[in-house]
Design an enzyme around this catalytic site. Structure first.
Site, PDB file in Angstrom:
ATOM      1  N   LYS A 128       6.784   4.583  -0.554  1.00 35.23           N
ATOM      2  CA  LYS A 128       6.754   5.556   0.555  1.00 35.23           C
ATOM      3  C   LYS A 128       7.318   6.881   0.042  1.00 35.23           C
ATOM      4  O   LYS A 128       8.338   7.382   0.534  1.00 35.23           O
ATOM      5  CB  LYS A 128       7.594   5.035   1.728  1.00 35.23           C
ATOM      6  CG  LYS A 128       6.759   4.325   2.782  1.00 35.23           C
ATOM      7  CD  LYS A 128       7.596   3.843   3.929  1.00 35.23           C
ATOM      8  CE  LYS A 128       7.810   4.866   5.019  1.00 35.23           C
ATOM      9  NZ  LYS A 128       6.610   5.206   5.801  1.00 35.23           N
TER      10      LYS A 128
HETATM   11  N1  PMP Z   1       0.780   3.262   6.278  1.00 33.35           N
HETATM   12  C1  PMP Z   1       1.472   4.390   6.108  1.00 33.35           C
HETATM   13  C2  PMP Z   1       0.886   5.483   5.321  1.00 33.35           C
HETATM   14  C3  PMP Z   1       2.755   4.523   6.686  1.00 33.35           C
HETATM   15  O1  PMP Z   1       3.452   5.653   6.526  1.00 33.35           O
HETATM   16  C4  PMP Z   1       3.260   3.475   7.471  1.00 33.35           C
HETATM   17  C5  PMP Z   1       4.615   3.624   8.129  1.00 33.35           C
HETATM   18  N2  PMP Z   1       5.653   3.191   7.310  1.00 33.35           N
HETATM   19  C6  PMP Z   1       2.493   2.315   7.614  1.00 33.35           C
HETATM   20  C7  PMP Z   1       1.252   2.242   7.010  1.00 33.35           C
HETATM   21  C8  PMP Z   1       3.012   1.149   8.391  1.00 33.35           C
HETATM   22  O2  PMP Z   1       4.087   0.538   7.721  1.00 33.35           O
HETATM   23  P1  PMP Z   1       5.244  -0.202   8.477  1.00 33.35           P
HETATM   24  O3  PMP Z   1       4.605  -1.202   9.378  1.00 33.35           O
HETATM   25  O4  PMP Z   1       6.040  -0.852   7.395  1.00 33.35           O
HETATM   26  O5  PMP Z   1       6.019   0.804   9.223  1.00 33.35           O
END
Ligand code: PMP
Length: 304
Positions: free
Chosen positions: A158
Site C-alpha cells: 500500500k
Molecule cells: N484496493 C485498494 C487499491 C485499496 O486501497 C484498498 C483499501 N485498503 C482495497 C483494495 C481494499 O483493501 P482492504 O479490504 O484491506 O481495506
C-alpha cells in the site's frame, strides 16, 4: 474535513492532534515512498474491537519489505502502539491510519540514508461511500486510467505513491457524476476500484479478480471466507467489464467502504439496479462479524 481526535502517535510519542507536523523537506512528500494501512475499530456489545489487526499489521510490514525499507519498530511494538492510540483517544468506533514514510534527511531519489518515520492517527469515519451508497448501492464508471501493471508499481504494497493513480481515476469519476472509478488491468480485465476490491455474483456463484494487479484486500479475504462458510461458491477469476455489466449482482469491499453494493456501471443497471439478495446477506453477515456476533470469526477481533 477530517474529524479531529486527541492524540497522534509519532515515532513512539503521543502528540496532540494539532502538533502532529513534519518538515516540508520530508522525503516522502516529494517522492511518495511510504505506505499506509486503513483499519477499523468497531463498537461491539462487549467493548470496542479492532478488526483483523494482525493482518493489517502484517501488510504494513510487508509493504516495507516490498519497498526495501526497514521499519525501526517490531511488529509487536506497532500492534501495541495501535491499540494504545485507539484506547487513549477514547473513541468507541474509529478508522485507524498507520503510516510509515521516508523522513527528512538527504534530498534526491535515493532514500536509503534517510530515516523511516512512523505515525498512527485515528478518527471517527462513517460510511466511506456514503450511507445512501452502503444501503442502496453506488454508480461506477470504468476509468480511462489503467490499474498498475504488476511490474510497474508493486500492487501488494500500500505504497503512498501508488495512490496517485487512484486519485486521478477517482477525480475523473466524480467529475463525470459517478461515485467511484473501476479500473481495468493492462490486459483490459476488471482489476479494482481506487480503494476497494470488486466482486460479481452470477447464478449464485461469486467471482472476484485474482491477486495479480490488485491489492490483497483484507475485507476481500473476510468476505470470501464468510461466503464459503455459508456454502456459497467463490471463485478468483479474471472477468471483463461486460461480464460485470451482465452480472446479477456486484459489490465492492474495503476497510473504508466495508461492503458496498454496486447498482450501476457505465449507465447500465446491474441486475435490478439495487442490492441483490446475496449482496444484502453478505453485507449483513459482514457487519455481524465485525461486531463480534458471528462466533466462528470472533478471533478476527482485538478488543481494546
Ligand atoms: N484496493 C485498494 C487499491 C485499496 O486501497 C484498498 C483499501 N485498503 C482495497 C483494495 C481494499 O483493501 P482492504 O479490504 O484491506 O481495506
Amino acid at each position: 474535513m477530517v474529524e479531529e481526535s486527541k492524540y497522534i502517535w509519532m515515532n513512539g510519542e503521543l502528540v496532540p492532534w494539532q502538533d502532529a507536523k513534519v518538515h516540508i523537506l520530508t522525503h516522502a512528500l516529494h517522492y511518495g515512498l511510504g505506505a499506509f494501512e486503513g483499519i477499523r475499530c468497531y463498537k461491539t456489545p462487549t467493548g470496542s474491537a479492532i478488526f483483523r489487526l494482525h493482518e493489517h499489521n502484517t501488510r504494513f510490514f510487508n509493504s516495507a519489505l516490498i519497498a526495501g525499507a526497514k521499519l525501526p519498530y517490531s511488529k509487536e511494538e506497532i500492534a501495541q502502539a495501535i491499540i494504545e492510540t485507539v484506547r487513549l483517544n477514547e473513541l468507541e468506533e474509529c478508522y485507524i491510519r498507520p503510516l510509515w514514510y521516508v523522513g527528512y534527511g538527504e534530498m534526491g531519489i535515493n532514500f536509503k540514508n534517510n530515516p523511516i518515520d512512523i505515525s498512527i492517527a485515528v478518527w471517527p469515519w462513517g460510511a466511506y461511500l456514503g450511507d445512501e451508497g452502503l444501503q442502496n448501492g453506488i454508480r461506477l464508471k470504468v476509468s480511462s486510467l489503467t490499474r498498475h501493471h504488476v511490474n510497474i508499481s508493486m500492487t501488494k504494497a500500500k505504497i503512498c505513491g501508488n495512490y496517485a493513480n487512484s486519485q486521478l481515476a477517482k477525480a475523473e469519476a466524480l467529475d463525470l457524476g459517478y461515485d467511484e472509478a473501476l479500473m481495468l488491468d493492462e490486459s483490459g480485465f476488471v482489476a479494482e476500484c481506487t480503494g476497494e476490491n470488486v466482486f460479481v455474483v452470477r447464478d449464485s456463484i461469486i467471482k472476484t479478480p485474482p491477486l495479480t494487479s490488485i491489492l490483497e484486500g483484507i475485507t476481500r479475504d473476510s468476505v470470501m471466507k464468510i461466503a464459503m462458510d455459508q456454502g456459497i461458491h467463490v471463485r478468483e477469476e479474471l472477468f471483463t467489464r461486460d461480464q460485470l455489466y451482465t452480472s446479477d449482482e456486484a459489490f465492492l469491499t474495503g476497510t473504508a467502504a466495508e461492503l458496498t453494493p454496486i447498482k450501476e456501471v457505465d449507465n447500465r443497471l446491474v441486475g435490478e439496479g439495487k442490492p441483490g439478495p446475496t449482496t444484502k446477506e453478505l453485507q449483513k453477515l459482514f457487519f455481524e462479524v465485525v461486531q463480534g456476533e458471528y462466533p466462528k470469526f470472533k478471533g478476527w477481533l482485538t478488543y481494546i
